[in-house]
Design an enzyme around this catalytic site. Structure first.
Site, PDB file in Angstrom:
ATOM      1  N   GLU A  60       1.173   4.736   1.856  1.00 42.32           N
ATOM      2  CA  GLU A  60       2.155   3.937   2.489  1.00 42.32           C
ATOM      3  C   GLU A  60       3.005   5.303   3.166  1.00 42.32           C
ATOM      4  OE1 GLU A  60       1.344   2.536   0.039  1.00 42.32           O
ATOM      5  OE2 GLU A  60      -0.151   0.888   0.267  1.00 42.32           O
ATOM      6  N   HIS A 129       4.097  -9.859  -3.125  1.00 39.21           N
ATOM      7  CA  HIS A 129       3.223 -10.097  -2.458  1.00 39.21           C
ATOM      8  C   HIS A 129       3.510 -11.287  -0.724  1.00 39.21           C
ATOM      9  CE1 HIS A 129       0.198  -7.175  -4.749  1.00 39.21           C
ATOM     10  NE2 HIS A 129      -0.080  -7.602  -3.381  1.00 39.21           N
TER      11      HIS A 129
END
Ligand SMILES: Cc1ncc(C[n+]2csc(CCOP(=O)(O)OP(=O)(O)O)c2C)c(N)n1
Ligand SMILES: [Mg+2]
Lengths: 324, 335
Positions: A60, A129
């Site tokens: 990322e 999440h």
């Protein structure tokens, strides 16, 4: 009119942007061959080829950092970060590089990149999440943040984000991905920073964005049954946010409730409430009340998650408090 | 698979000779600029922090001698050398470091963020390692838009410890991007020697990604120029490479650093390997007279003094103008 899903609107926006401008490139984890973890980029590889849309390793920090360099060197990258919780790993590229480049290099150029990422609870995805972290980003001078609530605004804001010369974060509530709505055959590009008034009302203004907009609409319907008329504003953009539209509404309703799924403490609602308490002070006939998630990580169990999330009942209760 | 050493030196030497006077001039410009920055800083004319690259000029001059204007570089906190060798305007540079409106970044960046997009200098960077992935992205754009053009990521030995280096090496290798990694290994990051921070060698790390690796004496401008020439040609054609330049940091980590943590002997050794003196010795033996060298030095100094006068005559940046450059106004993208 046609009926489309939110996810499909994103897919159409990506496709139309890529067709309109061949400098638009899409990359991220599983976006190309698999068509996106949630399916947002399905079919784009077949249509535009692997040079325009490609998969990355699980990196990322480098995905976001590369997007900055790509954007400085003539392409318009759209990257996907699979869950908003993972933007923790992209923060240097966003905060120190993308956000500051225009300013600190004296306006020599800008960083036309888009980062799409889903936030939101309700799917039992648990603490890592689900989190809504948009306030972090809206706090950083140089980043724009949009958060669409329905298929038409998802399409219109994503198109605007891709055309925008500055870094834009598009936050998508994943609980909305399956949402269907009627949309015009020709979907317009929507200006970043402009709110939409979804429902006119006289006694209280409900301001929210993303999935919480639907909670506000449900609350407004319930309130109407009780004879209370609520105006519903969908901010659509958080940075910049449409202060003028909110102030104008407050000037006619004189009461304000701000609703979001992000944790209430230090959330986007704090900024909206503080600004309205200042510039709208003379208009206020009651306290500005916020409805947000409690100060805790997003829990996993449905029993906990259900209580965690804002809902129409909480909004109705907030309206009663400000009307009391 | 293992990394294939490029062994470029022999072939490169057979090719076009290095323009040593040009390298010398490029290094001298950096040296004299930074010497003046040191005095300006001490006098309070340069605000903030500055990190000088005195002693490391051969890396900038040598690598940049093989780049075109279209090639891009991402630099570091110790980036004056990279910037000047890449061709930033001296007046714009000094005006920036003196925090003037006329500066390349309108006085908003300063030493640690000086940039000039028009010559492919994507910015000094206050964040250790951050330039790596910016260069990665730039290389990606080059590959799509401008085949044959490359990006160069400069980084210090301290950045070897950043995780972003791994991500960037992996992606560059995976996608065969035209990206040259240039590590300026000066043995120190801030106040700690690198051997106390780094458990691996860049050579072995590069091998893990099957990225060609070369090590060069970073205080020998001719060697840097020659070796990087062929490496860069290979990067233009076929993908990433790593060039590690062994060099020395002569000054403190930042100006004002008394370097109490450093051995006196270490500092004395440093003077012996000075890249400019070494280059000068070669030039004297072969090509250039003392007078020519003095004339060159005088030219460089006068260009610098001129740039300083211009910077001193500049104005403070305008606050409202700065506020306008945060992002474009709302509604920009409306149809
Ligand atoms: C991410 C980050 N961590 C720490 C610092 C503070 N810092 C600035 S320079 C530096 C040392 C860097 O060493 P090196 O990469 O070897 O470069 P050199 O100073 O030797 O040129 C550190 C730790 C920083 N600027 N950014
Ligand atoms: Mg170092």
């Amino acid at each position: 009119m046609t009926e489309i899903r939110y996810l499909r609107a994103i897919n159409m926006a990506l496709a139309d942007a890529m067709a309109e401008d061949d400098t638009v490139v899409v990359f991220g984890e599983d976006v190309s061959e698999a068509g996106g973890s949630f399916g947002a980029s399905r079919g784009l590889r077949d249509r535009f080829g692997p040079d325009r849309i490609f998969d990355t390793p699980i990196s990322e920090a480098a995905i976001a950092g590369a997007a900055v360099g790509v954007a400085m060197s003539g392409l318009r990258p759209v990257i996907e970060i699979m869950f908003m919780d993972f933007i923790t790993l992209t923060m240097d590229a966003l905060v120190n590089q993308a956000a500051k480049a225009r300013f600190m290099f004296g306006g020599q150029g800008s960083v036309p990149m888009v980062l799409r990422t889903p936030h939101g609870a309700g799917l039992g995805a648990g603490p890592q999440h689900s989190q809504c972290l948009e306030a972090w980003l809206a706090h950083v001078p140089g980043l724009k943040v949009v958060c669409p609530s329905d298929p038409a605004s998802a399409y219109g804001l994503l198109r605007a984000a891709i055309r925008d010369p500055d870094p834009v974060i598009m936050v998508e509530n994943k609980a909305l991905y399956g949402m269907k709505a009627e949309v015009a055959d020709e979907l317009p590009v929507l200006p970043i920073g402009k709110a939409a008034i979804l429902r006119r009302g006289k006694e209280v203004t409900l301001v929210s964005y993303g999935a919480s907009v639907h909670i506000c609409s449900a609350a407004a319907a319930q309130l109407e049954a009780d004879g209370i008329s609520a105006e519903v504003i969908d901010l659509r953009s958080l940075q910049p946010w449409d202060e003028a539209t909110v102030l104008e509404s407050l000037s006619s309703t004189h009461r304000l409730v701000v609703v979001h799924e992000a944790v209430e403490a230090f959330g986007p609602g704090a900024e909206i409430a503080a600004r309205m308490a200042d510039v709208g002070f003379d208009e206020l006939d009651g306290p500005i009340v916020r409805v947000g998630a409690p100060f805790m990580p997003v829990p996993f169990s449905k029993a906990l998650e259900g209580r965690y999330l804002p809902d129409a009942a909480k909004v109705v209760a907030a309206v009663r408090r400000t009307l009391a | 698979m293992s990394a294939k050493p490029m062994n470029t030196s022999r072939r490169a030497q057979a090719g076009k000779a290095v323009d040593l006077p040009a390298l010398y001039k490029s290094m001298l410009l950096i040296r004299r600029t930074e010497e003046r920055l040191a005095t300006l800083f001490a006098d309070g004319e340069v605000p903030g922090f500055i990190h000088l690259s005195i002693g490391q000029e051969a890396v900038s001059a040598g690598v940049m001698s093989n780049l075109t204007k279209a090639d891009t570089i991402a630099s570091t906190h110790r980036g004056h050398g990279h910037a000047l060798a890449k061709g930033l305007s001296l007046e714009g540079f000094f005006s920036e470091l003196l925090a003037r409106r006329e500066g390349l970044c309108q006085g908003r960046g300063g030493s640690m963020h000086v940039a000039d997009m028009s010559v492919g200098m994507l910015g000094a960077n206050g964040i250790v390692g951050a330039g790596l992935s910016i260069a990665l992205g730039s290389a990606l754009a080059h590959k799509r838009l401008r085949p044959g053009t490359i990006a160069v990521a400069f980084f210090g030995d301290g950045a070897l410890a950043e995780g972003l280096l791994h991500e960037t090496l992996n992606m560059a290798a995976l996608w065969k991007l035209p990206l040259l990694f240039v590590c300026e290994n000066n043995g120190w990051s801030e106040f700690l020697p690198s051997e106390k921070q780094i458990a691996f060698t860049l050579e072995r790390l590069s091998a893990a990604y099957a990225i060609p690796y070369e090590r060069v004496d970073g205080n020998d401008a001719e060697a840097v120029a020659l070796r990087s020439r062929e490496i860069i040609e290979a990067v233009r054609r076929s993908g990433p490479a790593v060039l590690e330049c062994a060099t020395v940091r002569v000054r403190g980590h930042f100006e004002g650093d008394a370097q109490k943590y450093r051995d006196r002997a270490d500092l004395e050794d440093v003077a012996k390997v000075d890249p400019i003196m070494r280059c000068e010795a070669v030039l004297k033996k072969t090509r250039m007279s003392d007078e020519a060298l003095q004339a060159l030095d005088a030219d460089v100094r006068s260009a610098i003094e001129n740039a300083i006068s211009v910077a001193r005559a500049g104005q403070d940046p305008d606050f409202e103008r700065a506020r306008e450059d945060v992002y474009t106004p709302q509604g920009f993208a409306s149809p």
